[in-house]
Design a protein around this motif. Structure first.
Motif, PDB file in Angstrom:
ATOM      1  N   UNK A  31       0.864  -1.181   0.000  1.00  0.00           N
ATOM      2  CA  UNK A  31       0.000   0.000   0.000  1.00  0.00           C
ATOM      3  C   UNK A  31       0.900   1.231   0.000  1.00  0.00           C
ATOM      4  N   UNK A  32       0.683   2.099  -0.964  1.00  0.00           N
ATOM      5  CA  UNK A  32       1.477   3.319  -1.096  1.00  0.00           C
ATOM      6  C   UNK A  32       0.689   4.469  -0.462  1.00  0.00           C
ATOM      7  N   UNK A  33       1.296   5.111   0.521  1.00  0.00           N
ATOM      8  CA  UNK A  33       0.639   6.233   1.205  1.00  0.00           C
ATOM      9  C   UNK A  33       0.412   7.387   0.228  1.00  0.00           C
ATOM     10  N   UNK A  34      -0.663   8.120   0.460  1.00  0.00           N
ATOM     11  CA  UNK A  34      -1.000   9.275  -0.366  1.00  0.00           C
ATOM     12  C   UNK A  34      -0.802  10.524   0.494  1.00  0.00           C
ATOM     13  N   UNK A  35       0.133  11.388   0.114  1.00  0.00           N
ATOM     14  CA  UNK A  35       0.365  12.598   0.915  1.00  0.00           C
ATOM     15  C   UNK A  35      -0.909  13.430   1.048  1.00  0.00           C
ATOM     16  N   UNK A  36      -1.129  13.929   2.234  1.00  0.00           N
ATOM     17  CA  UNK A  36      -2.254  14.802   2.573  1.00  0.00           C
ATOM     18  C   UNK A  36      -3.630  14.172   2.383  1.00  0.00           C
ATOM     19  N   UNK A  37      -3.685  12.845   2.293  1.00  0.00           N
ATOM     20  CA  UNK A  37      -4.980  12.165   2.198  1.00  0.00           C
ATOM     21  C   UNK A  37      -5.657  12.188   3.561  1.00  0.00           C
ATOM     22  N   UNK A  38      -6.945  12.029   3.561  1.00  0.00           N
ATOM     23  CA  UNK A  38      -7.695  11.921   4.814  1.00  0.00           C
ATOM     24  C   UNK A  38      -7.164  10.729   5.615  1.00  0.00           C
ATOM     25  N   UNK A  39      -7.318  10.779   6.932  1.00  0.00           N
ATOM     26  CA  UNK A  39      -6.788   9.731   7.812  1.00  0.00           C
ATOM     27  C   UNK A  39      -7.365   8.346   7.497  1.00  0.00           C
ATOM     28  N   UNK A  40      -8.591   8.279   6.999  1.00  0.00           N
ATOM     29  CA  UNK A  40      -9.213   6.988   6.722  1.00  0.00           C
ATOM     30  C   UNK A  40      -8.676   6.338   5.442  1.00  0.00           C
ATOM     31  N   UNK A  41      -7.903   7.082   4.642  1.00  0.00           N
ATOM     32  CA  UNK A  41      -7.311   6.515   3.429  1.00  0.00           C
ATOM     33  C   UNK A  41      -5.936   5.959   3.789  1.00  0.00           C
ATOM     34  N   UNK A  42      -5.817   4.633   3.789  1.00  0.00           N
ATOM     35  CA  UNK A  42      -4.540   3.983   4.090  1.00  0.00           C
ATOM     36  C   UNK A  42      -3.554   4.257   2.951  1.00  0.00           C
ATOM     37  N   UNK A  43      -4.069   4.319   1.709  1.00  0.00           N
ATOM     38  CA  UNK A  43      -3.228   4.595   0.554  1.00  0.00           C
ATOM     39  C   UNK A  43      -3.804   3.971  -0.694  1.00  0.00           C
ATOM     40  N   UNK A  44      -2.942   3.727  -1.668  1.00  0.00           N
ATOM     41  CA  UNK A  44      -3.341   3.128  -2.936  1.00  0.00           C
ATOM     42  C   UNK A  44      -2.626   1.795  -3.101  1.00  0.00           C
ATOM     43  N   UNK A  45      -3.298   0.856  -3.762  1.00  0.00           N
ATOM     44  CA  UNK A  45      -2.702  -0.449  -4.023  1.00  0.00           C
ATOM     45  C   UNK A  45      -3.059  -0.881  -5.436  1.00  0.00           C
ATOM     46  N   UNK A  46      -2.162  -1.646  -6.040  1.00  0.00           N
ATOM     47  CA  UNK A  46      -2.422  -2.209  -7.367  1.00  0.00           C
ATOM     48  C   UNK A  46      -3.181  -3.514  -7.193  1.00  0.00           C
ATOM     49  N   UNK A  47      -4.223  -3.653  -7.996  1.00  0.00           N
ATOM     50  CA  UNK A  47      -5.035  -4.868  -7.930  1.00  0.00           C
ATOM     51  C   UNK A  47      -5.492  -5.212  -9.341  1.00  0.00           C
ATOM     52  N   UNK A  48      -4.992  -6.304  -9.852  1.00  0.00           N
ATOM     53  CA  UNK A  48      -5.383  -6.762 -11.190  1.00  0.00           C
ATOM     54  C   UNK A  48      -5.340  -5.633 -12.209  1.00  0.00           C
ATOM     55  N   UNK A  49      -4.210  -5.006 -12.367  1.00  0.00           N
ATOM     56  CA  UNK A  49      -3.946  -3.895 -13.290  1.00  0.00           C
ATOM     57  C   UNK A  49      -4.866  -2.695 -13.115  1.00  0.00           C
ATOM     58  N   UNK A  50      -5.331  -2.496 -11.917  1.00  0.00           N
ATOM     59  CA  UNK A  50      -6.052  -1.263 -11.604  1.00  0.00           C
ATOM     60  C   UNK A  50      -5.608  -0.788 -10.238  1.00  0.00           C
ATOM     61  N   UNK A  51      -5.802   0.481  -9.997  1.00  0.00           N
ATOM     62  CA  UNK A  51      -5.436   1.065  -8.706  1.00  0.00           C
ATOM     63  C   UNK A  51      -6.697   1.180  -7.865  1.00  0.00           C
ATOM     64  N   UNK A  52      -6.602   0.738  -6.609  1.00  0.00           N
ATOM     65  CA  UNK A  52      -7.733   0.852  -5.689  1.00  0.00           C
ATOM     66  C   UNK A  52      -7.329   1.727  -4.516  1.00  0.00           C
ATOM     67  N   UNK A  53      -8.290   2.440  -3.979  1.00  0.00           N
ATOM     68  CA  UNK A  53      -8.079   3.220  -2.763  1.00  0.00           C
ATOM     69  C   UNK A  53      -8.325   2.302  -1.578  1.00  0.00           C
ATOM     70  N   UNK A  54      -7.354   2.198  -0.694  1.00  0.00           N
ATOM     71  CA  UNK A  54      -7.450   1.312   0.468  1.00  0.00           C
ATOM     72  C   UNK A  54      -7.985   2.122   1.647  1.00  0.00           C
ATOM     73  N   UNK A  55      -9.113   1.684   2.188  1.00  0.00           N
ATOM     74  CA  UNK A  55      -9.783   2.376   3.289  1.00  0.00           C
ATOM     75  C   UNK A  55      -9.435   1.708   4.611  1.00  0.00           C
ATOM     76  N   UNK A  56      -8.906   2.494   5.544  1.00  0.00           N
ATOM     77  CA  UNK A  56      -8.660   2.024   6.908  1.00  0.00           C
ATOM     78  C   UNK A  56     -10.014   2.050   7.610  1.00  0.00           C
ATOM     79  N   UNK A  57     -10.642   0.913   7.659  1.00  0.00           N
ATOM     80  CA  UNK A  57     -12.018   0.821   8.127  1.00  0.00           C
ATOM     81  C   UNK A  57     -12.178   1.246   9.579  1.00  0.00           C
ATOM     82  N   UNK A  58     -11.226   0.890  10.434  1.00  0.00           N
ATOM     83  CA  UNK A  58     -11.302   1.305  11.837  1.00  0.00           C
ATOM     84  C   UNK A  58     -11.363   2.815  11.953  1.00  0.00           C
TER      85      UNK A  58
END
Length: 142
Positions: A31-58
């Motif tokens: 998971x690659x962190x995104x500068x200045x993203x909201x706290x609930x966004x853990x970052x971005x990850x590659x998934x099957x040739x697409x980028x997904x936003x990873x949500x820190x559910x807690x």
């Protein structure tokens, strides 16, 4: 009438997620962190040739952040965008009758906004989560 639900655990609580909200269940890699993203966004990850936003559910639900070693995620599509909703674990897919939330049920923090009903499994109530409600609305507009 029964519906199909994915049974998972989030922030130490058993939950039910309607199968029509689940694109897939995966283990997220780096998971690659995104500068200045909201706290609930853990970052971005590659998934099957697409980028997904990873949500820190807690964090999104107003609880302690999800442990950093958690890699299991439910992939959902909200307004055309793919999100990886981190979960502690996934148990099963099963058919349940959707029941309304009782008026006396007090849900705390993000559970109140994301909970849409309950199902009963072996006498235990499981909160039905709306995955789109976990992602704050202002981030959907961005």
């Amino acid at each position: 009438m029964s519906e199909l639900f994915l049974v998972a655990h989030i922030a130490g609580r058993g939950v039910a997620i309607a199968a029509d909200q689940v694109d897939s269940v995966v283990d997220i890699g780096e998971v690659i962190a995104v500068p200045r993203a909201e706290a609930f966004v853990r970052g971005l990850a590659a998934l099957r040739s697409r980028v997904v936003t990873v949500i820190d559910t807690g964090t999104a639900l107003g609880f302690a952040p999800t442990e950093h070693d958690v890699r299991r995620a439910v992939i959902t599509i909200v307004e055309g965008h793919h999100y990886a909703i981190l979960v502690d674990s996934v148990e099963d897919v099963a058919s349940f009758a959707r029941l309304p939330l009782s008026s006396g049920l007090a849900l705390h923090r993000g559970w109140a906004a994301a909970g849409t009903g309950i199902v009963e499994r072996h006498g235990e109530p499981l909160l039905i989560l709306d995955l789109a409600a976990i992602i704050p609305a202002d981030s959907l507009a961005a």
